[in-house]
Design a protein around this motif. Structure first.
Motif, PDB file in Angstrom:
ATOM      1  N   PHE A  94       8.922  50.814  51.897  1.00 20.92           N
ATOM      2  CA  PHE A  94      10.051  50.844  50.962  1.00 20.92           C
ATOM      3  C   PHE A  94      11.390  50.712  51.681  1.00 20.92           C
ATOM      4  O   PHE A  94      12.360  50.202  51.108  1.00 20.92           O
ATOM      5  CB  PHE A  94       9.981  52.093  50.089  1.00 20.92           C
ATOM      6  CG  PHE A  94       8.987  51.970  48.958  1.00 20.92           C
ATOM      7  CD1 PHE A  94       9.276  51.195  47.854  1.00 20.92           C
ATOM      8  CD2 PHE A  94       7.752  52.593  49.032  1.00 20.92           C
ATOM      9  CE1 PHE A  94       8.351  51.048  46.821  1.00 20.92           C
ATOM     10  CE2 PHE A  94       6.825  52.459  48.009  1.00 20.92           C
ATOM     11  CZ  PHE A  94       7.120  51.687  46.895  1.00 20.92           C
ATOM     12  N   LYS A  95      11.470  51.133  52.925  1.00 19.78           N
ATOM     13  CA  LYS A  95      12.682  50.881  53.704  1.00 19.78           C
ATOM     14  C   LYS A  95      12.887  49.376  53.890  1.00 19.78           C
ATOM     15  O   LYS A  95      13.999  48.858  53.743  1.00 19.78           O
ATOM     16  CB  LYS A  95      12.589  51.563  55.074  1.00 19.78           C
ATOM     17  CG  LYS A  95      12.919  53.048  55.058  1.00 19.78           C
ATOM     18  CD  LYS A  95      12.859  53.610  56.473  1.00 19.78           C
ATOM     19  CE  LYS A  95      13.205  55.093  56.485  1.00 19.78           C
ATOM     20  NZ  LYS A  95      13.098  55.658  57.855  1.00 19.78           N
ATOM     21  N   ARG A  96      11.804  48.682  54.229  1.00 16.65           N
ATOM     22  CA  ARG A  96      11.888  47.226  54.382  1.00 16.65           C
ATOM     23  C   ARG A  96      12.253  46.577  53.061  1.00 16.65           C
ATOM     24  O   ARG A  96      13.060  45.633  53.005  1.00 16.65           O
ATOM     25  CB  ARG A  96      10.546  46.676  54.877  1.00 16.65           C
ATOM     26  CG  ARG A  96      10.227  46.942  56.330  1.00 16.65           C
ATOM     27  CD  ARG A  96      10.875  45.931  57.255  1.00 16.65           C
ATOM     28  NE  ARG A  96      10.404  44.585  56.996  1.00 16.65           N
ATOM     29  CZ  ARG A  96       9.271  44.077  57.490  1.00 16.65           C
ATOM     30  NH1 ARG A  96       8.502  44.806  58.290  1.00 16.65           N
ATOM     31  NH2 ARG A  96       8.911  42.841  57.231  1.00 16.65           N
ATOM     32  N   ARG A 153      16.698  44.018  48.923  1.00 17.73           N
ATOM     33  CA  ARG A 153      17.191  44.059  47.546  1.00 17.73           C
ATOM     34  C   ARG A 153      18.660  43.654  47.482  1.00 17.73           C
ATOM     35  O   ARG A 153      19.421  43.869  48.429  1.00 17.73           O
ATOM     36  CB  ARG A 153      17.021  45.461  46.965  1.00 17.73           C
ATOM     37  CG  ARG A 153      15.576  45.847  46.741  1.00 17.73           C
ATOM     38  CD  ARG A 153      15.416  47.295  46.391  1.00 17.73           C
ATOM     39  NE  ARG A 153      16.167  47.658  45.190  1.00 17.73           N
ATOM     40  CZ  ARG A 153      16.250  48.899  44.719  1.00 17.73           C
ATOM     41  NH1 ARG A 153      15.655  49.898  45.363  1.00 17.73           N
ATOM     42  NH2 ARG A 153      16.918  49.144  43.623  1.00 17.73           N
ATOM     43  N   TYR A 201       2.022  54.694  55.056  1.00 20.35           N
ATOM     44  CA  TYR A 201       2.820  53.491  55.281  1.00 20.35           C
ATOM     45  C   TYR A 201       3.922  53.308  54.241  1.00 20.35           C
ATOM     46  O   TYR A 201       4.703  52.368  54.321  1.00 20.35           O
ATOM     47  CB  TYR A 201       1.910  52.254  55.284  1.00 20.35           C
ATOM     48  CG  TYR A 201       0.890  52.270  56.393  1.00 20.35           C
ATOM     49  CD1 TYR A 201       1.203  51.792  57.662  1.00 20.35           C
ATOM     50  CD2 TYR A 201      -0.393  52.786  56.176  1.00 20.35           C
ATOM     51  CE1 TYR A 201       0.268  51.813  58.681  1.00 20.35           C
ATOM     52  CE2 TYR A 201      -1.333  52.815  57.196  1.00 20.35           C
ATOM     53  CZ  TYR A 201      -0.994  52.322  58.450  1.00 20.35           C
ATOM     54  OH  TYR A 201      -1.918  52.349  59.467  1.00 20.35           O
ATOM     55  N   ARG A 202       3.993  54.224  53.267  1.00 18.25           N
ATOM     56  CA  ARG A 202       4.904  54.055  52.130  1.00 18.25           C
ATOM     57  C   ARG A 202       6.370  54.035  52.558  1.00 18.25           C
ATOM     58  O   ARG A 202       7.156  53.193  52.129  1.00 18.25           O
ATOM     59  CB  ARG A 202       4.658  55.186  51.124  1.00 18.25           C
ATOM     60  CG  ARG A 202       5.341  55.015  49.783  1.00 18.25           C
ATOM     61  CD  ARG A 202       4.912  56.134  48.858  1.00 18.25           C
ATOM     62  NE  ARG A 202       3.445  56.143  48.713  1.00 18.25           N
ATOM     63  CZ  ARG A 202       2.734  57.198  48.332  1.00 18.25           C
ATOM     64  NH1 ARG A 202       3.341  58.344  48.091  1.00 18.25           N
ATOM     65  NH2 ARG A 202       1.435  57.116  48.214  1.00 18.25           N
ATOM     66  N   GLU A 203       6.757  54.959  53.428  1.00 17.99           N
ATOM     67  CA  GLU A 203       8.165  55.065  53.805  1.00 17.99           C
ATOM     68  C   GLU A 203       8.656  53.793  54.497  1.00 17.99           C
ATOM     69  O   GLU A 203       9.708  53.247  54.148  1.00 17.99           O
ATOM     70  CB  GLU A 203       8.380  56.271  54.726  1.00 17.99           C
ATOM     71  CG  GLU A 203       9.838  56.477  55.118  1.00 17.99           C
ATOM     72  CD  GLU A 203      10.043  57.701  55.989  1.00 17.99           C
ATOM     73  OE1 GLU A 203      11.175  57.895  56.469  1.00 17.99           O
ATOM     74  OE2 GLU A 203       9.062  58.470  56.205  1.00 17.99           O
ATOM     75  N   ASP A 204       7.902  53.298  55.451  1.00 18.05           N
ATOM     76  CA  ASP A 204       8.308  52.080  56.161  1.00 18.05           C
ATOM     77  C   ASP A 204       8.366  50.886  55.216  1.00 18.05           C
ATOM     78  O   ASP A 204       9.282  50.057  55.296  1.00 18.05           O
ATOM     79  CB  ASP A 204       7.332  51.776  57.298  1.00 18.05           C
ATOM     80  CG  ASP A 204       7.505  52.713  58.480  1.00 18.05           C
ATOM     81  OD1 ASP A 204       8.561  53.373  58.552  1.00 18.05           O
ATOM     82  OD2 ASP A 204       6.586  52.774  59.311  1.00 18.05           O
ATOM     83  N   ASP A 244      13.922  47.879  50.539  1.00 19.38           N
ATOM     84  CA  ASP A 244      15.309  48.165  50.169  1.00 19.38           C
ATOM     85  C   ASP A 244      16.284  47.226  50.891  1.00 19.38           C
ATOM     86  O   ASP A 244      17.311  46.829  50.335  1.00 19.38           O
ATOM     87  CB  ASP A 244      15.661  49.621  50.526  1.00 19.38           C
ATOM     88  CG  ASP A 244      15.069  50.603  49.525  1.00 19.38           C
ATOM     89  OD1 ASP A 244      14.696  50.159  48.412  1.00 19.38           O
ATOM     90  OD2 ASP A 244      14.965  51.796  49.861  1.00 19.38           O
ATOM     91  N   LYS A 245      15.976  46.875  52.115  1.00 20.46           N
ATOM     92  CA  LYS A 245      16.853  45.977  52.865  1.00 20.46           C
ATOM     93  C   LYS A 245      16.893  44.578  52.262  1.00 20.46           C
ATOM     94  O   LYS A 245      17.845  43.813  52.484  1.00 20.46           O
ATOM     95  CB  LYS A 245      16.386  45.881  54.316  1.00 20.46           C
ATOM     96  CG  LYS A 245      16.612  47.154  55.125  1.00 20.46           C
ATOM     97  CD  LYS A 245      16.099  46.998  56.560  1.00 20.46           C
ATOM     98  CE  LYS A 245      16.295  48.267  57.343  1.00 20.46           C
ATOM     99  NZ  LYS A 245      15.777  48.133  58.742  1.00 20.46           N
TER     100      LYS A 245
END
Length: 234
Positions: free
Chosen positions: A226-228, A233, A221-224, A230-231
């Motif tokens: 950190f994508k969320r 930040r 679940y890490r990629e999803d 980053d949006k």
């Protein structure tokens, strides 16, 4: 203002009791009484109503099936002898959940809630907004939560634990089932954890700090996650 109400239940005594209750509430008008979902579906195509009193387990078409068939759903109150449908009820935007046998006091409370909600819709012109709360069944109670207060949800075998700043409540529901009913601020970060992004205090490597608790972010679940993140930040 008078509100049109439809009763759908396959049990004659239940239809009679609910009809009697409706007659005692001055701003309700009984639009019809149906014995199953198919009959109700035909009725609702020709006769729109404001409030639907709906049994769940019925022959031919269940209450769940009926709601899934309707494009424009009336504000719905489930009336059932079965407790296990509370989470599913939220997914279908059900305003309340009455357990049989229903007392008049509990019936009136549900109707008052529905009418208050309908009144706000008329005043604001809003007709599609989902409630900001949900209900979950414990061993002995059905408990109301605001989505905004929930920090995290943890899977514990066949149970889940709902965690807020002031309480932790266990329920016999799968994490996947409740995940499907959650709004967009919630994200799954581990096969055992869903968190509310609004409550994140810090992200430390692959752990999320919410209050005093650390929640692991697993590889799957890490990629999803950190994508969320980053949006959000700046």
């Amino acid at each position: 203002m008078t509100y049109q109400i439809l009763i759908v239940d396959d049990e004659p005594p239940a239809r009679k009791l609910l009809s009697d209750y409706v007659s005692k509430v001055g701003n309700l008008e009984l639009a019809g009484v149906c014995a199953n979902g198919e009959e109700a579906l035909r009725f609702l195509k020709e006769n729109p109503v404001d409030i639907l009193l709906l049994d769940i387990r019925m022959p031919l078409m269940t209450g769940m099936d009926l709601l899934n068939e309707l494009k424009d759903k009336p504000l719905t109150i489930f009336v059932t002898a079965y407790e296990e449908y509370a989470v599913k009820g939220y997914e279908l935007d059900v305003i309340d959940y009455l357990m049989k046998p229903v007392s008049f006091e509990r019936f009136k409370k549900a109707i008052d809630k529905a009418i208050e909600y309908l009144s706000v819709q008329v005043q604001t012109g809003e007709t599609t907004e989902k409630p900001d709360y949900f209900f979950i069944k414990t061993d002995t109670r059905i408990v109301k939560f605001l989505f905004s207060e929930v920090q995290a949800i943890e899977a514990q075998r066949e149970y889940i634990k709902i965690i807020t700043p002031t309480r932790k409540v266990m329920s016999l529901v799968s994490l996947t089932s409740i995940a499907n009913a959650l709004p967009s601020e919630f994200i799954r970060i581990h096969r055992s954890f869903i968190i509310n992004m609004r409550h994140i205090d810090e992200v430390q490597s692959n752990e999320v700090l919410i209050g005093k608790d650390l929640y692991p972010v697993s590889r799957n679940y890490r990629e999803d996650f950190f994508k969320r993140l980053d949006k959000m930040r700046i």
